[in-house]
Design an enzyme around this catalytic site. Structure first.
Site, PDB file in Angstrom:
ATOM      1  N   LYS A   1       0.860  -1.190   0.000  1.00 18.87           N
ATOM      2  CA  LYS A   1       0.000   0.000   0.000  1.00 18.87           C
ATOM      3  C   LYS A   1       0.891   1.232   0.000  1.00 18.87           C
ATOM      4  O   LYS A   1       1.698   1.428   0.909  1.00 18.87           O
ATOM      5  CB  LYS A   1      -0.904   0.008   1.237  1.00 18.87           C
TER       6      LYS A   1
ATOM      7  N   ASP B   1      -2.476  10.416   3.448  1.00 18.31           N
ATOM      8  CA  ASP B   1      -3.864  10.014   3.677  1.00 18.31           C
ATOM      9  C   ASP B   1      -4.570  11.042   4.549  1.00 18.31           C
ATOM     10  O   ASP B   1      -4.501  10.997   5.772  1.00 18.31           O
ATOM     11  CB  ASP B   1      -3.900   8.622   4.334  1.00 18.31           C
TER      12      ASP B   1
ATOM     13  N   LYS C   1      -9.873  13.146   8.123  1.00 18.11           N
ATOM     14  CA  LYS C   1      -9.367  12.809   9.458  1.00 18.11           C
ATOM     15  C   LYS C   1      -9.288  14.066  10.319  1.00 18.11           C
ATOM     16  O   LYS C   1      -9.138  15.166   9.798  1.00 18.11           O
ATOM     17  CB  LYS C   1      -7.945  12.230   9.329  1.00 18.11           C
TER      18      LYS C   1
ATOM     19  N   ASP D   1       1.868   6.652   5.344  1.00 15.98           N
ATOM     20  CA  ASP D   1       0.857   5.673   4.949  1.00 15.98           C
ATOM     21  C   ASP D   1       1.289   4.904   3.694  1.00 15.98           C
ATOM     22  O   ASP D   1       0.513   4.149   3.121  1.00 15.98           O
ATOM     23  CB  ASP D   1      -0.492   6.376   4.742  1.00 15.98           C
TER      24      ASP D   1
ATOM     25  N   ASP E   1     -12.001   7.220   3.877  1.00 17.05           N
ATOM     26  CA  ASP E   1     -10.772   7.015   4.648  1.00 17.05           C
ATOM     27  C   ASP E   1     -10.372   5.535   4.707  1.00 17.05           C
ATOM     28  O   ASP E   1      -9.285   5.204   5.170  1.00 17.05           O
ATOM     29  CB  ASP E   1     -10.968   7.586   6.059  1.00 17.05           C
TER      30      ASP E   1
ATOM     31  N   GLU F   1      -9.278   3.765   2.390  1.00 18.59           N
ATOM     32  CA  GLU F   1      -8.802   3.836   1.006  1.00 18.59           C
ATOM     33  C   GLU F   1      -7.759   2.778   0.667  1.00 18.59           C
ATOM     34  O   GLU F   1      -7.614   2.388  -0.487  1.00 18.59           O
ATOM     35  CB  GLU F   1      -8.237   5.241   0.731  1.00 18.59           C
TER      36      GLU F   1
ATOM     37  N   ARG G   1      -7.558  -0.369   1.254  1.00 17.26           N
ATOM     38  CA  ARG G   1      -8.107  -1.609   0.706  1.00 17.26           C
ATOM     39  C   ARG G   1      -8.568  -1.430  -0.734  1.00 17.26           C
ATOM     40  O   ARG G   1      -8.545  -2.366  -1.530  1.00 17.26           O
ATOM     41  CB  ARG G   1      -9.227  -2.126   1.621  1.00 17.26           C
TER      42      ARG G   1
HETATM   43  N1  BES Z   1      -3.959   4.790   6.982  1.00 18.87           N
HETATM   44  C1  BES Z   1      -5.069   4.552   7.819  1.00 18.87           C
HETATM   45  C2  BES Z   1      -4.766   3.587   8.969  1.00 18.87           C
HETATM   46  C3  BES Z   1      -3.764   4.044   9.991  1.00 18.87           C
HETATM   47  C4  BES Z   1      -4.205   4.628  11.155  1.00 18.87           C
HETATM   48  C5  BES Z   1      -2.423   3.834   9.823  1.00 18.87           C
HETATM   49  C6  BES Z   1      -3.302   5.024  12.114  1.00 18.87           C
HETATM   50  C7  BES Z   1      -1.526   4.223  10.782  1.00 18.87           C
HETATM   51  C8  BES Z   1      -1.962   4.812  11.941  1.00 18.87           C
HETATM   52  C9  BES Z   1      -6.206   3.956   7.002  1.00 18.87           C
HETATM   53  O1  BES Z   1      -6.286   4.379   5.693  1.00 18.87           O
HETATM   54  C10 BES Z   1      -7.471   4.349   7.665  1.00 18.87           C
HETATM   55  O2  BES Z   1      -7.773   5.502   7.689  1.00 18.87           O
HETATM   56  N2  BES Z   1      -8.219   3.358   8.181  1.00 18.87           N
HETATM   57  C11 BES Z   1      -9.443   3.611   8.847  1.00 18.87           C
HETATM   58  C12 BES Z   1     -10.436   2.583   8.365  1.00 18.87           C
HETATM   59  C13 BES Z   1     -11.852   2.848   8.776  1.00 18.87           C
HETATM   60  C14 BES Z   1     -12.354   4.125   8.134  1.00 18.87           C
HETATM   61  C15 BES Z   1     -12.719   1.674   8.388  1.00 18.87           C
HETATM   62  C16 BES Z   1      -9.207   3.495  10.342  1.00 18.87           C
HETATM   63  O3  BES Z   1      -8.402   2.660  10.766  1.00 18.87           O
HETATM   64  O4  BES Z   1      -9.807   4.269  11.080  1.00 18.87           O
HETATM   65 ZN    ZN Z   2      -4.547   4.984   4.829  1.00 17.21          ZN
HETATM   66 MN    MN Z   3      -7.411   6.178   5.512  1.00 23.46          MN
END
Ligand code: BES
Ligand code: ZN
Ligand code: MN
Length: 498
Positions: free
Chosen positions: A262, A267, A274, A285, A344, A346, A348
């Site tokens: 990824k 992000d 966020k 990210d 967010d 994204e 996946r």
């Molecule tokens: N890049 C983030 C996940 C992340 C969070 C990485 C903190 C490192 C530290 C990912 O893209 C994300 O935002 N995931 C969301 C998914 C949710 C919206 C289903 C998350 O984990 O909140």
């Molecule tokens: Zn992300």
């Molecule tokens: Mn995200």
């Protein structure tokens, strides 16, 4: 820092580093210095309550008559329990200590100890490796650093009976260290400098090592039908890219092993934006893509006898007038449709298309993806282990074993039909989130599994591991390079020459 290997001799300047096993058992070189100095080492150890416990360090001025600056006693603990990882940590601790006290050159005496499990060549090589890993710095943006803030150690000599063998053992480790450093560099780089096109350029630099590199831009990705990946990038001014790296060190017709990463270069969350606190972290990210590039660097750097494909999906997730909206439905390269509930989630979406493309184009023997995919994995495992999800028990076991061997640990998490139902959508084939906050990391993994077909596949959720706020014995704080050592070892132990 220059690293070299030589025969054991008391050096004429700098620090002499000697080992002391548990219960203050001096190594041969330590004993020689002790005897020649009227038991100065033994007395200093006793006065300093130094008993030779693992990772204990005692720094003393060199005894009169020796042209050294200092003697450093290093605790080895029970030498029958000192494995490669423990030696790497000792190397890291020694290097950090020498920098801390401002030493410029040092020689480490690697003496055979009764009961030790590792040979002296392996000890010397791993000590040097640990020292190098620890001394990494990302200093390119520091313009006002004073001289005495900078690390001092310029030369480290490992002294042992058979320096040739140690040098041989060190060479492949040095290639792995280069891979780790490349990943740390990429992860540390800010998102105004590192965006899809410039990250692709950094991957392209592997050409120099004999890696074949293809960079696919948006026109090509559209032609391939990568609607899920392109949807994530559509709010950004930066062009999305997919990079395919191939290292063909194995037999021409042997199917490759595939590594997928990824690479979200920043992000923001997109329209599902966020909160601003901590958002700067989202420059890393792309840690999964960074690890794949670093692993390719490591494997090519040591000319691994295996065929490996590395594929990374590079996008910037931005909110804008052209950004995708919550509720949008996109069509992935596989033909499956996705309702984007949360922009967010994204990673996946990016991986869905890259996994599908990788799997259909290369029919890999096994495919491992790495992604900073979910905050939920950090809640579950903290910053100590990455989450492992797999459709293949043997593959999962291989990865867990490789992780243990290199100190990049993995903890297996579940997949299953019940979790899979959570990502069904009312209007499309699936949605990109699961059941609210429950089992969030598994929901992400279930989503990915819908794009891997029957390929033996594993997903490593490295959200808690790509960056460290505190560092450890072989890792300064910042980008860790997590995944490079793990992937390199997994490939070496399970595919090379097989
Ligand atoms: N890049 C983030 C996940 C992340 C969070 C990485 C903190 C490192 C530290 C990912 O893209 C994300 O935002 N995931 C969301 C998914 C949710 C919206 C289903 C998350 O984990 O909140
Ligand atoms: Zn992300
Ligand atoms: Mn995200």
């Amino acid at each position: 820092m220059k690293i070299d290997f030589g025969k054991t001799a008391i050096p004429g300047a700098g620090a002499l580093v000697v080992g002391v096993a548990a219960e203050r058992r001096l190594s041969a070189t330590a004993k020689a210095v002790d005897r020649a100095s009227g038991r100065r080492l033994t007395r200093a150890a006793a006065a300093g309550r130094f008993s030779g416990k693992r990772d204990e360090i005692l720094d003393m001025p060199a005894p009169a008559g020796l042209a050294l600056s200092r003697v450093v006693l290093v605790g080895l603990g029970d030498v029958s329990k000192v494995d490669a990882l423990a030696v790497q940590r000792l190397g890291g601790a020694i290097a950090a200590h020498l920098d801390h006290v401002g030493e410029k050159t040092a020689a480490v005496a690697i003496d055979a100890m009764p009961g030790a499990t590792l040979g002296t060549a392996a000890i010397a090589a791993n000590l040097a490796y640990g020292a190098r890993l620890r001394r990494y710095r990302f200093a390119k943006y520091r313009t006002k650093e004073k001289n005495n803030d900078q690390p001092t150690l310029a030369a480290l000599t490992l002294m042992l009976d058979d320096p040739k063998r140690a040098e041989q053992a060190y060479r492949p480790l040095a290639a792995v260290a280069e891979g780790v450093f490349l990943t740390r560099d990429l992860v540390s780089e800010p998102a105004n400098v590192l965006y899809p096109a410039t990250l692709a350029e950094r991957a392209r630099a592997l050409l120099r090592l004999g890696v074949k590199v293809e960079v696919l831009g948006e026109r090509r990705l559209e032609a391939l039908g990568m609607g899920a990946l392109l949807g994530v990038g559509q709010g950004s001014e930066r062009e999305s890219q997919v990079v395919v790296m191939r290292w063909n060190g194995g037999p021409a017709r042997a199917k490759p092993v595939a590594l997928v990463g990824k690479g979200v270069t920043f992000d923001t969350g997109g329209i599902s934006i966020k909160p601003s606190a901590g958002m700067e972290d989202m420059k890393w990210d792309m840690g999964g893509a960074g690890a794949v590039i670093g692993a390719m660097r490591a494997l090519a750097g040591r000319k691994a006898r295996v065929n490996v494909v590395g594929m990374i999906g590079l996008v910037e997730n931005m909110p804008s007038g052209t950004a995708q909206r919550p509720g949008d439905v996109v069509t992935s390269m596989s033909g499956q449709t996705i309702e984007v509930i949360n922009t967010d989630a994204e990673g996946r979406l990016v991986l869905a298309d890259v996994l599908w493309y990788c799997q259909t184009r290369f029919k890999p023997r096994a495919m491992v993806d790495l992604a900073t995919l979910t905050g939920a994995i950090v809640v579950a495992l903290g910053h100590y282990q990455a989450g492992l999800f797999s459709n293949d028990d043997a593959l999962a076991d291989q990865l867990v074993a490789a992780g243990k061997a290199v100190g990049e640990r993995l903890w297996r998490m579940p997949l299953g039909e019940d979790y899979d139902k959570d990502i069904n959508s009312d209007i499309a084939d699936m949605k990109n989130v699961g059941a609210g906050r429950e089992a969030g990391s598994t929901a992400g993994a279930q989503f990915l599994q819908r794009f891997v077909g029957d390929t033996p596949w594993a997903h490593l959720d490295i959200a808690g591991m790509a960056w460290s706020k505190k560092g450890d014995a072989v890792t300064p704080k910042g980008g860790t390079g997590y995944g490079v050592r793990l992937l390199e070892r997994w490939v070496a132990d399970n595919f090379e020459g097989k």
